[in-house]
Design an enzyme around this catalytic site. Structure first.
Site, PDB file in Angstrom:
ATOM      1  N   ARG A 273      -9.316 -10.611  -2.915  1.00  0.00           N
ATOM      2  CA  ARG A 273      -7.712 -10.732  -3.446  1.00  0.00           C
ATOM      3  C   ARG A 273      -7.304 -12.156  -3.598  1.00  0.00           C
ATOM      4  NH1 ARG A 273      -4.220  -7.121  -1.161  1.00  0.00           N
ATOM      5  NH2 ARG A 273      -5.832  -6.301   0.281  1.00  0.00           N
ATOM      6  N   TYR A 313      -0.644   2.059   0.369  1.00  0.00           N
ATOM      7  CA  TYR A 313      -0.455   1.088   1.615  1.00  0.00           C
ATOM      8  C   TYR A 313       0.948   0.913   1.881  1.00  0.00           C
ATOM      9  CZ  TYR A 313      -5.410  -0.120   0.527  1.00  0.00           C
ATOM     10  OH  TYR A 313      -6.882  -0.163   0.039  1.00  0.00           O
ATOM     11  N   CYS A 340       3.111  13.909 -10.679  1.00  0.00           N
ATOM     12  CA  CYS A 340       3.681  14.892  -9.782  1.00  0.00           C
ATOM     13  C   CYS A 340       3.439  14.446  -8.385  1.00  0.00           C
ATOM     14  CB  CYS A 340       3.088  16.255 -10.292  1.00  0.00           C
ATOM     15  SG  CYS A 340       3.266  16.372 -11.907  1.00  0.00           S
ATOM     16  N   GLU A 341       3.773  13.750  -7.891  1.00  0.00           N
ATOM     17  CA  GLU A 341       3.620  13.222  -6.375  1.00  0.00           C
ATOM     18  C   GLU A 341       4.872  12.417  -6.086  1.00  0.00           C
ATOM     19  OE1 GLU A 341       1.000  13.942  -4.076  1.00  0.00           O
ATOM     20  OE2 GLU A 341      -0.326  14.667  -5.548  1.00  0.00           O
ATOM     21  N   TYR A 369      -7.591  -4.942  -6.204  1.00  0.00           N
ATOM     22  CA  TYR A 369      -7.217  -3.415  -5.742  1.00  0.00           C
ATOM     23  C   TYR A 369      -6.155  -2.938  -6.575  1.00  0.00           C
ATOM     24  CZ  TYR A 369      -9.837  -5.683  -2.054  1.00  0.00           C
ATOM     25  OH  TYR A 369     -10.619  -6.224  -1.246  1.00  0.00           O
TER      26      TYR A 369
HETATM   27  C1  LIG Z   1     -13.264  -5.637   0.961  1.00  0.00           C
HETATM   28  C2  LIG Z   1     -14.222  -6.410   1.688  1.00  0.00           C
HETATM   29  C3  LIG Z   1     -14.028  -7.726   1.234  1.00  0.00           C
HETATM   30  C4  LIG Z   1     -12.917  -8.413   0.475  1.00  0.00           C
HETATM   31  O1  LIG Z   1     -11.831  -8.488   1.185  1.00  0.00           O
HETATM   32  P1  LIG Z   1     -10.408  -9.246   0.574  1.00  0.00           P
HETATM   33  O2  LIG Z   1      -9.196  -9.090   1.449  1.00  0.00           O
HETATM   34  O3  LIG Z   1     -10.167  -8.797  -1.065  1.00  0.00           O
HETATM   35  O4  LIG Z   1     -10.760 -10.656   0.488  1.00  0.00           O
HETATM   36  C5  LIG Z   1     -15.165  -8.745   1.677  1.00  0.00           C
HETATM   37  N1  LIG Z   1     -16.088  -7.993   2.404  1.00  0.00           N
HETATM   38  C6  LIG Z   1     -16.198  -6.778   2.821  1.00  0.00           C
HETATM   39  C7  LIG Z   1     -17.369  -6.433   3.330  1.00  0.00           C
HETATM   40  C8  LIG Z   1     -15.295  -5.983   2.356  1.00  0.00           C
HETATM   41  O5  LIG Z   1     -15.397  -4.429   2.586  1.00  0.00           O
END
Ligand SMILES: *Cc1c(COP(=O)(O)O)cnc(C)c1O
Length: 406
Positions: A273, A313, A340-341, A369
Site C-alpha cells: 500500500r 472493508y 445488484c448488491e 488493493y
Molecule cells: C499483504 C501483505 C503485505 C503487504 O501489506 P501492505 O499493507 O500492503 O504493505 C506484506 N507481506 C505479507 C506477508 C502480506 O500478506
C-alpha cells in the site's frame, strides 16, 4: 500533487482526464509513474542506513508493468501464489529477490518456487516444512526457508486486515516456533535463512512495530539461531482522508537500524500500500442520477467488482468530479455502483458540487488493493489500466472483452 484542477478540469500529472476518457472506456484505473517512483524512493531513503531488500507486495497491485517498473528501481517481490510468482518473473524480478508468503501454498505452487530458486519460502506451519522438505529431496535441492512467526501483537488497524494477533491464522505461535527450531535438523533438505513477520495492513502508528521488534529480539535469542535475514513484512499505512495521521517511518527506521546491528542480520520489507496506494485513481462515468426523497443516488459505471474496498472493508475513498462546477447539488449525494448488491455503494456526502449524467468522477487513492481485488462478478469485464509516464498515456492492461469471460 498528482491530481489537480486547471480551470475546473481535473488533470493527472498535467494531462487532462477528460481527454483521456475520449479514447478509453470507463471505468479505468489510471496511475502516476512519477508518484510510484517518488513513493519507492521515499521508502528506500527512510531506510537508507538499514539498506534492506525491498520486496514489493504483489497482491497490492499485480499489474506486470507496475511490478516491472518497480523492479527497475531495485525492488524485489513478495508473492502469495504461483500466479503472482510467474507475474514477478515475467516482470524480470530476479528469483533471488523474491519471497513466497502464504498460509496455504499447494504442492504444485511449492514445486514451482523451489524449481525457480526463490530467495525464501516463508513457511507458516510444520506441515509445510515437511512438504517442502519432501519435494526438495525428490528434486535434490536444499531449499531456503523463512519461518513466519505470529508475535501476538495487535496492529490496531481494521480487524479485517489485522494478521498478528494470537487468534489469527497467520504464522506460528512462539512455542510452536521454538519447537520447530529445536527439531529442525530432521528436515535435511531445508535451510533456515529467515524469520518473518507481518502483523497487518494500514498501520498508522509505530507502536505495534516497536512491540514486534521487542518480541522478535527475545524469541531469536531463545531460538539460538543466527538468522541471515529478518523479514519485517509490510503494513505501512497511508492517509486516505485529509486529517488522518501519517506513520512516522523515520522513527521506525531508527529502531530497525538498532535491531539490525544487535542481531547482525539483513532486513527485508514487503511494502504494498505505501508504494502504490496513493498513485492510482479510478475514473468512472455517471450513468444515471436518481433522486429518492432528499438523496441523490449518483449511479456510476464502476461497481464493487471493479473496486471492492468499500464493500469489503467499509473503506472510505473520496470521489471528486472530473469537471468541477460552481453550483451545488440540491440534497445529499451517495455514489453507488450498478451491481445488484446493497454493499455496492462507495461514499456519501452532505454537500457536493453539481453533477450531471454522463459526467466523469475520480475515485481517489485506489492504487493498492483496487485493481488487484477486482472480479468478474455480474459477468462484468475487468477494467483497463493506464500508466501516465513522462507525459505519455500507456495502456498497461487492456479492458477485458466480454467474450473472454463467456
Ligand atoms: C499483504 C501483505 C503485505 C503487504 O501489506 P501492505 O499493507 O500492503 O504493505 C506484506 N507481506 C505479507 C506477508 C502480506 O500478506
Amino acid at each position: 500533487m498528482t491530481l489537480n484542477y486547471k480551470n475546473s478540469n481535473l488533470f493527472i500529472d498535467n494531462l487532462s482526464i477528460k481527454n483521456i476518457t475520449k479514447k478509453n472506456i470507463t471505468p479505468f484505473y489510471i496511475y502516476s509513474f512519477k508518484k510510484i517512483k517518488n513513493n519507492y524512493q521515499n521508502f528506500s531513503n527512510y531506510f537508507k542506513k538499514v539498506s534492506p531488500l525491498i520486496c514489493f507486495s504483489v497482491k497490492s497491485n499485480s499489474n506486470v508493468s507496475i511490478i516491472s517498473e518497480l523492479g527497475r528501481m531495485g525492488s524485489g517481490a513478495d508473492v502469495v501464489s504461483e500466479g503472482e510468482l510467474l507475474k514477478a518473473l515475467k516482470a524480470k524480478i530476479k528469483p533471488n529477490k523474491i519471497v513466497f508468503s502464504g498460509v496455504g501454498k499447494t504442492e504444485n505452487e511449492l514445486k514451482v518456487a523451489i524449481k525457480k530458486r526463490v530467495l525464501l519460502i516463508n513457511i507458516e506451519s510444520e506441515s509445510e516444512a515437511k512438504l517442502i522438505d519432501k519435494i526438495s529431496k525428490k528434486m535434490r535441492r536444499i531449499t531456503s526457508i523463512g519461518i513466519r512467526i505470529n508475535p501476538g501483537v495487535d496492529a490496531n488497524t481494521l480487524s479485517k486486515i489485522s494478521t498478528g494477533k494470537l487468534d489469527s491464522k497467520f504464522g506460528l505461535p512462539k512455542s510452536n516456533f521454538l519447537n520447530l527450531c529445536r527439531n529442525f535438523k530432521k528436515f535435511r533438505n531445508l535451510k533456515i535463512k529467515a524469520l518473518s513477520v507481518h502483523i497487518g495492513s494500514q498501520i498508522t502508528s509505530i507502536n505495534p512495530y516497536r512491540k514486534t521488534l521487542n518480541v522478535l529480539y527475545k524469541i531469536i535469542k531463545l531460538s539460538r539461531i543466527n538468522f541471515e535475514y529478518i523479514d519485517l513484512g509490510g503494513g505501512f499505512g497511508i492517509p486516505y482522508q485529509n486529517k488522518q495521521k501519517k506513520i512516522d517511518i523515520g522513527r521506525y527506521s531508527k529502531l530497525v537500524n538498532k535491531f539490525k546491528k544487535k542481531l547482525n542480520c539483513k532486513i527485508i520489507f514487503e511494502p504494498g500500500r505505501f508504494i502504490v496506494g496513493n498513485t492510482g485513481t479510478l475514473i468512472s462515468r455517471i450513468v444515471f442520477i436518481k433522486k429518492n426523497r432528499n438523496k441523490n443516488f449518483v449511479i456510476l459505471d464502476a461497481g464493487m467488482n471493479d473496486f471492492m474496498r468499500p464493500a469489503l472493508y467499509n473503506a472510505k475513498h473520496n470521489i471528486i468530479p472530473v469537471l468541477k462546477l460552481k453550483k451545488q447539488m440540491n440534497g445529499n449525494v451517495e455514489f453507488v455502483g450498478p451491481i445488484c448488491e446493497s454493499t455496492d455503494t462507495f461514499v456519501k456526502y452532505r454537500n457536493y458540487s453539481l453533477l450531471n449524467e454522463n459526467n466523469y468522477v475520480a475515485i481517489t487513492n485506489v492504487g493498492a488493493y483496487g485493481s488487484s481485488l477486482s472480479s468478474n462478478y455480474n459477468t462484468r469485464p475487468l477494467a483497463s489500466e493506464i500508466l501516465i509516464k513522462k507525459g505519455k498515456v500507456k495502456i498497461i492492461r487492456r479492458r477485458q472483452k466480454i467474450s473472454e469471460i463467456i
